[in-house]
Motif scaffolding. Structure first.
Motif, PDB file in Angstrom:
ATOM      1  N   PHE A 144       0.822  -1.208   0.000  1.00  0.00           N
ATOM      2  CA  PHE A 144       0.000   0.000   0.000  1.00  0.00           C
ATOM      3  C   PHE A 144       0.859   1.262   0.000  1.00  0.00           C
ATOM      4  O   PHE A 144       0.604   2.213  -0.733  1.00  0.00           O
ATOM      5  CB  PHE A 144      -0.939   0.015   1.202  1.00  0.00           C
ATOM      6  N   SER A 145       1.879   1.281   0.851  1.00  0.00           N
ATOM      7  CA  SER A 145       2.691   2.495   0.992  1.00  0.00           C
ATOM      8  C   SER A 145       3.456   2.809  -0.283  1.00  0.00           C
ATOM      9  O   SER A 145       3.562   3.985  -0.684  1.00  0.00           O
ATOM     10  CB  SER A 145       3.647   2.355   2.176  1.00  0.00           C
ATOM     11  N   PHE A 146       4.006   1.796  -0.963  1.00  0.00           N
ATOM     12  CA  PHE A 146       4.806   2.078  -2.157  1.00  0.00           C
ATOM     13  C   PHE A 146       3.963   2.248  -3.409  1.00  0.00           C
ATOM     14  O   PHE A 146       4.310   3.043  -4.284  1.00  0.00           O
ATOM     15  CB  PHE A 146       5.862   0.981  -2.362  1.00  0.00           C
ATOM     16  N   LEU A 147       2.877   1.525  -3.521  1.00  0.00           N
ATOM     17  CA  LEU A 147       2.052   1.685  -4.717  1.00  0.00           C
ATOM     18  C   LEU A 147       1.305   3.014  -4.708  1.00  0.00           C
ATOM     19  O   LEU A 147       1.147   3.645  -5.748  1.00  0.00           O
ATOM     20  CB  LEU A 147       1.065   0.520  -4.827  1.00  0.00           C
ATOM     21  N   ARG A 148       0.872   3.440  -3.550  1.00  0.00           N
ATOM     22  CA  ARG A 148       0.077   4.671  -3.479  1.00  0.00           C
ATOM     23  C   ARG A 148       0.928   5.920  -3.249  1.00  0.00           C
ATOM     24  O   ARG A 148       0.614   6.979  -3.792  1.00  0.00           O
ATOM     25  CB  ARG A 148      -0.966   4.564  -2.361  1.00  0.00           C
ATOM     26  N   GLU A 149       1.978   5.825  -2.434  1.00  0.00           N
ATOM     27  CA  GLU A 149       2.677   7.029  -1.999  1.00  0.00           C
ATOM     28  C   GLU A 149       4.176   7.010  -2.265  1.00  0.00           C
ATOM     29  O   GLU A 149       4.688   7.805  -3.039  1.00  0.00           O
ATOM     30  CB  GLU A 149       2.433   7.258  -0.496  1.00  0.00           C
ATOM     31  N   PHE A 150       4.892   6.121  -1.613  1.00  0.00           N
ATOM     32  CA  PHE A 150       6.346   6.223  -1.561  1.00  0.00           C
ATOM     33  C   PHE A 150       7.015   6.087  -2.919  1.00  0.00           C
ATOM     34  O   PHE A 150       8.007   6.757  -3.189  1.00  0.00           O
ATOM     35  CB  PHE A 150       6.917   5.182  -0.599  1.00  0.00           C
ATOM     36  N   GLY A 151       6.502   5.213  -3.779  1.00  0.00           N
ATOM     37  CA  GLY A 151       7.154   5.011  -5.067  1.00  0.00           C
ATOM     38  C   GLY A 151       7.229   6.292  -5.877  1.00  0.00           C
ATOM     39  O   GLY A 151       8.306   6.729  -6.309  1.00  0.00           O
ATOM     40  N   VAL A 152       6.078   6.930  -6.069  1.00  0.00           N
ATOM     41  CA  VAL A 152       6.053   8.152  -6.878  1.00  0.00           C
ATOM     42  C   VAL A 152       6.610   9.336  -6.102  1.00  0.00           C
ATOM     43  O   VAL A 152       7.276  10.215  -6.677  1.00  0.00           O
ATOM     44  CB  VAL A 152       4.610   8.430  -7.363  1.00  0.00           C
ATOM     45  N   LEU A 153       6.384   9.373  -4.785  1.00  0.00           N
ATOM     46  CA  LEU A 153       6.835  10.518  -3.996  1.00  0.00           C
ATOM     47  C   LEU A 153       8.353  10.581  -3.907  1.00  0.00           C
ATOM     48  O   LEU A 153       8.958  11.646  -4.083  1.00  0.00           O
ATOM     49  CB  LEU A 153       6.224  10.464  -2.600  1.00  0.00           C
ATOM     50  N   LEU A 154       8.996   9.446  -3.647  1.00  0.00           N
ATOM     51  CA  LEU A 154      10.463   9.439  -3.554  1.00  0.00           C
ATOM     52  C   LEU A 154      11.094   9.752  -4.908  1.00  0.00           C
ATOM     53  O   LEU A 154      12.094  10.485  -4.983  1.00  0.00           O
ATOM     54  CB  LEU A 154      10.941   8.085  -3.039  1.00  0.00           C
ATOM     55  N   ALA A 171      -0.984   7.841 -11.246  1.00  0.00           N
ATOM     56  CA  ALA A 171      -1.703   8.999 -11.795  1.00  0.00           C
ATOM     57  C   ALA A 171      -1.113  10.314 -11.311  1.00  0.00           C
ATOM     58  O   ALA A 171      -1.278  11.353 -11.977  1.00  0.00           O
ATOM     59  CB  ALA A 171      -3.182   8.914 -11.405  1.00  0.00           C
ATOM     60  N   LYS A 172      -0.446  10.289 -10.181  1.00  0.00           N
ATOM     61  CA  LYS A 172       0.141  11.528  -9.655  1.00  0.00           C
ATOM     62  C   LYS A 172       1.460  11.889 -10.328  1.00  0.00           C
ATOM     63  O   LYS A 172       1.924  13.030 -10.223  1.00  0.00           O
ATOM     64  CB  LYS A 172       0.348  11.399  -8.140  1.00  0.00           C
ATOM     65  N   ALA A 173       2.086  10.922 -10.993  1.00  0.00           N
ATOM     66  CA  ALA A 173       3.418  11.162 -11.563  1.00  0.00           C
ATOM     67  C   ALA A 173       3.426  12.267 -12.619  1.00  0.00           C
ATOM     68  O   ALA A 173       4.300  13.144 -12.580  1.00  0.00           O
ATOM     69  CB  ALA A 173       3.975   9.856 -12.133  1.00  0.00           C
ATOM     70  N   PRO A 174       2.503  12.305 -13.602  1.00  0.00           N
ATOM     71  CA  PRO A 174       2.552  13.401 -14.588  1.00  0.00           C
ATOM     72  C   PRO A 174       2.361  14.783 -13.970  1.00  0.00           C
ATOM     73  O   PRO A 174       2.980  15.762 -14.421  1.00  0.00           O
ATOM     74  CB  PRO A 174       1.403  13.058 -15.544  1.00  0.00           C
ATOM     75  N   VAL A 175       1.508  14.869 -12.945  1.00  0.00           N
ATOM     76  CA  VAL A 175       1.303  16.169 -12.290  1.00  0.00           C
ATOM     77  C   VAL A 175       2.588  16.628 -11.620  1.00  0.00           C
ATOM     78  O   VAL A 175       3.006  17.787 -11.754  1.00  0.00           O
ATOM     79  CB  VAL A 175       0.153  16.076 -11.274  1.00  0.00           C
ATOM     80  N   PHE A 176       3.226  15.714 -10.881  1.00  0.00           N
ATOM     81  CA  PHE A 176       4.494  16.054 -10.230  1.00  0.00           C
ATOM     82  C   PHE A 176       5.541  16.449 -11.269  1.00  0.00           C
ATOM     83  O   PHE A 176       6.292  17.412 -11.082  1.00  0.00           O
ATOM     84  CB  PHE A 176       5.005  14.866  -9.414  1.00  0.00           C
ATOM     85  N   ALA A 177       5.599  15.699 -12.378  1.00  0.00           N
ATOM     86  CA  ALA A 177       6.603  15.975 -13.409  1.00  0.00           C
ATOM     87  C   ALA A 177       6.401  17.362 -14.001  1.00  0.00           C
ATOM     88  O   ALA A 177       7.368  18.116 -14.186  1.00  0.00           O
ATOM     89  CB  ALA A 177       6.514  14.913 -14.505  1.00  0.00           C
ATOM     90  N   VAL A 195       5.462  19.367  -4.473  1.00  0.00           N
ATOM     91  CA  VAL A 195       5.224  17.927  -4.615  1.00  0.00           C
ATOM     92  C   VAL A 195       4.556  17.368  -3.367  1.00  0.00           C
ATOM     93  O   VAL A 195       3.558  16.625  -3.448  1.00  0.00           O
ATOM     94  CB  VAL A 195       6.551  17.199  -4.910  1.00  0.00           C
ATOM     95  N   ILE A 196       5.075  17.725  -2.201  1.00  0.00           N
ATOM     96  CA  ILE A 196       4.499  17.213  -0.961  1.00  0.00           C
ATOM     97  C   ILE A 196       3.099  17.781  -0.739  1.00  0.00           C
ATOM     98  O   ILE A 196       2.184  17.073  -0.289  1.00  0.00           O
ATOM     99  CB  ILE A 196       5.431  17.544   0.223  1.00  0.00           C
ATOM    100  N   LEU A 197       2.911  19.071  -1.067  1.00  0.00           N
ATOM    101  CA  LEU A 197       1.582  19.677  -0.902  1.00  0.00           C
ATOM    102  C   LEU A 197       0.552  19.009  -1.810  1.00  0.00           C
ATOM    103  O   LEU A 197      -0.556  18.651  -1.360  1.00  0.00           O
ATOM    104  CB  LEU A 197       1.666  21.172  -1.209  1.00  0.00           C
ATOM    105  N   ILE A 198       0.900  18.834  -3.070  1.00  0.00           N
ATOM    106  CA  ILE A 198      -0.039  18.198  -4.004  1.00  0.00           C
ATOM    107  C   ILE A 198      -0.300  16.750  -3.607  1.00  0.00           C
ATOM    108  O   ILE A 198      -1.433  16.248  -3.701  1.00  0.00           O
ATOM    109  CB  ILE A 198       0.502  18.288  -5.439  1.00  0.00           C
ATOM    110  N   ASP A 199       0.730  16.053  -3.134  1.00  0.00           N
ATOM    111  CA  ASP A 199       0.540  14.669  -2.707  1.00  0.00           C
ATOM    112  C   ASP A 199      -0.407  14.590  -1.515  1.00  0.00           C
ATOM    113  O   ASP A 199      -1.257  13.686  -1.455  1.00  0.00           O
ATOM    114  CB  ASP A 199       1.893  14.064  -2.349  1.00  0.00           C
ATOM    115  N   ALA A 200      -0.279  15.521  -0.572  1.00  0.00           N
ATOM    116  CA  ALA A 200      -1.173  15.517   0.586  1.00  0.00           C
ATOM    117  C   ALA A 200      -2.618  15.796   0.165  1.00  0.00           C
ATOM    118  O   ALA A 200      -3.555  15.127   0.620  1.00  0.00           O
ATOM    119  CB  ALA A 200      -0.704  16.557   1.600  1.00  0.00           C
ATOM    120  N   LEU A 201      -2.808  16.781  -0.722  1.00  0.00           N
ATOM    121  CA  LEU A 201      -4.156  17.079  -1.199  1.00  0.00           C
ATOM    122  C   LEU A 201      -4.737  15.905  -1.987  1.00  0.00           C
ATOM    123  O   LEU A 201      -5.932  15.582  -1.861  1.00  0.00           O
ATOM    124  CB  LEU A 201      -4.129  18.341  -2.069  1.00  0.00           C
TER     125      LEU A 201
END
Length: 370
Positions: free
Chosen positions: A202-212, A312-318, A354-360
């Motif tokens: 759960f942590s890596f598929l949803r958050e840590f993978g794209v966030l790190l 889905a969050k990766a293009p926004v972060f990029a 990145v962290i702000l958008i990820d939290a939202l």
């Protein structure tokens, strides 16, 4: 007492002679040995020569206030000499110390907060304006393939994406191992160590993978974009492009943004796999959970939805990272110090956004039940 500068008659002291820088040291020594109480009256009948150094010594003897009124009580003195003495007296009358009120700490704190808020507002307004400019430039180009900068885009994909694969794999692998170890330590007391697999997944598929991956590119690639464009701005290469009738957004910004849109999703996917691999290694070594059991539990308990939410969050972060890096590069003033300041600013802004958008996004997906 040297008679060439002083002449005493009773209680009256007449000043005369040459009061110039040439005789400054001797004059000052003579004045230091002079008793001001013994001179009831001082007369100025006219000096042979007097300059600013001599006028300063004279004013020290008379006092600034009396020297400023020399026009009233020394009418026999030549007009030019009186003007010089009054001018020096007015200059010496300026206080070198200024009484300042003790600042109110609460007011100072509020002023500082207001300045920070105003700076943040201007920064975000510039970012939104630049995003609009990029989109307005990109839309006509997307429908005209002949204007695509394929070579520049591929070069930036290699620089920002392929070259970052080793560090992303290493970091996510180690974080996955740490998450698995900490999760097992907590869950072991409940006899539920098998749920460590779910925690890592759960942590890596949803958050840590794209966030790190996004944080690494924010520090690695956004700073590179800012430094590259800042150096071009300092060398006036961007001005040269404009003079040739070329659009810097089309030539310099869009290839970098497209490269990030390609690179970050791939790096996020690699980070997810590496994190799961790190969790699997720790599970096999420390928890006696074989690799095939890890994979079976992953397949049965973790749905594809979690992977899609993270990816889905990766293009926004990029897009945000690339836009901030390019914008800060265009804001460089022209000095090496400015390049360093805006490079630091781009990294800080990118990581914060990145962290702000990820939290939202996490709050939004949680409310939507995804």
């Amino acid at each position: 007492m040297p008679t060439q500068w002083f002449k005493r008659e009773g209680n009256t002291l007449t000043l005369q002679g040459e009061w110039t820088l040439e005789h400054y040291a001797t004059l000052k020594k003579a004045l230091d040995g002079l008793d001001p109480k013994a001179n009831a009256e001082i007369k100025l009948l006219g000096f042979e020569r007097i300059d600013t150094a001599g006028a300063a010594l004279l004013i020290n003897l008379l006092g600034v206030e009396r020297a400023g009124q020399v026009d009233e009580w020394a009418s026999d003195l030549p007009k030019s000499q009186r003007a010089l003495i009054m001018r020096i007296a007015s200059a010496m009358d300026v206080s070198l110390t200024h009484d300042t009120d003790t600042p109110n700490r609460l007011v100072s704190m509020l002023v500082g907060i207001g300045a920070q808020v105003e700076g943040l507002y201007r920064q975000q307004r510039e970012l939104l304006g630049f995003i609009g400019l990029v989109l307005a430039t990109a839309l006509p180009i997307m429908i005209n393939p002949r204007r695509w900068r394929v070579t520049a885009t591929v070069a930036h994909v290699q620089q920002s994406g392929l070259n970052a694969v080793p560090i992303v794999m290493l970091l996510t692998f180690m974080v996955g191992a740490v998450v698995a170890f900490l999760g097992a330590t907590v869950l072991q007391s409940f006899g539920a160590t098998v749920y460590t697999i779910n925690l890592v997944a759960f942590s890596f598929l949803r958050e840590f993978g794209v966030l790190l991956a996004a944080i690494l590119l924010a520090g690695r690639t956004a700073s590179a974009f800012t430094a590259q464009l800042g150096a071009m701005k300092s060398n006036e290469e961007i001005d040269a492009l404009k003079a040739l009738g070329l659009d810097p957004i089309e030539l310099l910004v869009l290839p970098r943004i497209l490269a990030m849109l390609v690179s970050l999703p791939l790096l996020a996917f690699i980070g997810m796999l590496s994190g799961l691999l790190g969790g699997a290694v720790v599970s096999a070594v420390s928890l006696d959970i074989p690799f095939y059991q890890f994979m079976n539990t992953l397949q049965e308990s973790v749905s594809l939805n979690h992977f899609l939410v993270g990816l889905a969050k990766a293009p926004v972060f990029a897009f945000i990272i690339a836009v901030i890096g390019c914008l800060e590069g265009f804001k460089v003033a022209g000095s090496a110090q400015s390049v360093g300041a805006h490079t630091t600013s781009s990294v800080v802004q990118s990581i914060f956004m990145v962290i702000l958008i990820d939290a939202l996004a996490a709050l939004f997906f949680m409310e939507m039940g995804w």
